[in-house]
Design a protein around this motif. Sequence first.
Motif, short mmCIF file in Angstrom:
data_model
loop_
_atom_site.label_atom_id
_atom_site.label_comp_id
_atom_site.label_asym_id
_atom_site.label_seq_id
_atom_site.Cartn_x
_atom_site.Cartn_y
_atom_site.Cartn_z
N UNK A 239 -42.65 6.74 -29.09
CA UNK A 239 -41.78 5.95 -28.23
C UNK A 239 -42.31 4.52 -28.11
N UNK A 240 -41.43 3.54 -28.26
CA UNK A 240 -41.82 2.15 -28.03
C UNK A 240 -42.09 1.99 -26.54
N UNK A 241 -43.20 1.37 -26.18
CA UNK A 241 -43.46 1.15 -24.75
C UNK A 241 -42.39 0.23 -24.14
N UNK A 242 -41.98 0.55 -22.94
CA UNK A 242 -40.99 -0.25 -22.22
C UNK A 242 -41.67 -0.94 -21.06
N UNK A 243 -41.47 -2.26 -20.98
CA UNK A 243 -42.11 -3.08 -19.95
C UNK A 243 -41.04 -3.68 -19.06
N UNK A 244 -41.19 -3.49 -17.76
CA UNK A 244 -40.33 -4.14 -16.78
C UNK A 244 -40.97 -5.49 -16.47
N UNK A 245 -40.25 -6.59 -16.76
CA UNK A 245 -40.74 -7.94 -16.54
C UNK A 245 -39.96 -8.57 -15.39
N UNK A 246 -40.68 -9.01 -14.37
CA UNK A 246 -40.05 -9.51 -13.15
C UNK A 246 -40.51 -10.94 -12.88
N UNK A 247 -39.58 -11.87 -12.93
CA UNK A 247 -39.87 -13.27 -12.61
C UNK A 247 -38.58 -13.94 -12.20
N UNK A 248 -38.65 -14.80 -11.19
CA UNK A 248 -37.45 -15.49 -10.75
C UNK A 248 -37.08 -16.66 -11.65
N UNK A 249 -37.91 -16.98 -12.62
CA UNK A 249 -37.65 -18.06 -13.56
C UNK A 249 -37.06 -17.46 -14.85
N UNK A 250 -35.82 -17.83 -15.15
CA UNK A 250 -35.13 -17.29 -16.33
C UNK A 250 -35.89 -17.62 -17.62
N UNK A 251 -36.49 -18.79 -17.68
CA UNK A 251 -37.24 -19.18 -18.88
C UNK A 251 -38.44 -18.28 -19.12
N UNK A 252 -39.10 -17.89 -18.07
CA UNK A 252 -40.25 -16.98 -18.20
C UNK A 252 -39.78 -15.60 -18.64
N UNK A 253 -38.67 -15.14 -18.07
CA UNK A 253 -38.12 -13.84 -18.51
C UNK A 253 -37.77 -13.88 -19.99
N UNK A 254 -37.20 -14.98 -20.45
CA UNK A 254 -36.88 -15.12 -21.88
C UNK A 254 -38.15 -15.14 -22.73
N UNK A 255 -39.20 -15.78 -22.22
CA UNK A 255 -40.48 -15.80 -22.92
C UNK A 255 -41.01 -14.38 -23.10
N UNK A 256 -40.99 -13.60 -22.02
CA UNK A 256 -41.45 -12.21 -22.11
C UNK A 256 -40.60 -11.41 -23.10
N UNK A 257 -39.30 -11.61 -23.05
CA UNK A 257 -38.39 -10.91 -23.96
C UNK A 257 -38.76 -11.21 -25.41
N UNK A 258 -38.99 -12.49 -25.71
CA UNK A 258 -39.33 -12.89 -27.08
C UNK A 258 -40.72 -12.38 -27.48
N UNK A 259 -41.71 -12.63 -26.65
CA UNK A 259 -43.08 -12.25 -26.96
C UNK A 259 -43.23 -10.75 -27.13
N UNK A 260 -42.76 -10.01 -26.14
CA UNK A 260 -42.93 -8.56 -26.17
C UNK A 260 -42.02 -7.92 -27.21
N UNK A 261 -40.79 -8.40 -27.31
CA UNK A 261 -39.86 -7.85 -28.29
C UNK A 261 -40.36 -7.99 -29.71
N UNK A 262 -40.97 -9.13 -30.01
CA UNK A 262 -41.51 -9.35 -31.36
C UNK A 262 -42.75 -8.54 -31.64
N UNK A 263 -43.30 -7.95 -30.61
CA UNK A 263 -44.51 -7.15 -30.78
C UNK A 263 -44.27 -5.67 -30.52
#
Length: 146
Positions: free
Chosen positions: A28-52
């Motif tokens: 199973x691919x690990x699933x990470x819940x990323x919580x930040x009120x800044x949309x740019x930071x959420x997008x960063x996590x999506x890109x960084x973690x998704x690519x890994x």
Amino acid sequence: MAFNVLSYSVLLPSRLRAGRKWKCCAMKCPTVLCVDDDAGIRELYQALLGRNGYQVIAASNGRNALRLFHSKEKVIDAVILDYEMPGMNGLELAVHLKGRQPTLPVIMISGSPPLPAEVAPFVDATLGKGVPLRHILDRLEVLLAS
């Protein structure tokens, strides 16, 4: 009322883009819940973690994160959260999450993180915003492996 608007462009170094990927076919691919009120930071996590090789569930605040966690608790393997958020800060959220699932790895990444002694035992790692992205991946990997 004045608002500061920040824009983020994220170019990941090739070593992060081609980093260690989880073998989703074998396990199973690990699933990470990323919580930040800044949309740019959420997008960063999506890109960084998704690519890994991680699956990412993003939430814009603590209340939304709790709702998502309660509906997807069985698939969430770790949480990355901000400390300063409106309504419910990251520590308050971590207390709720660890109350439901004490072994859930929680990483707090913030521009003004509290001292580790203040957040233990509810947060497993604290990092300052702006740390090298590799540190986030390394810490997440270590916590998931333990």
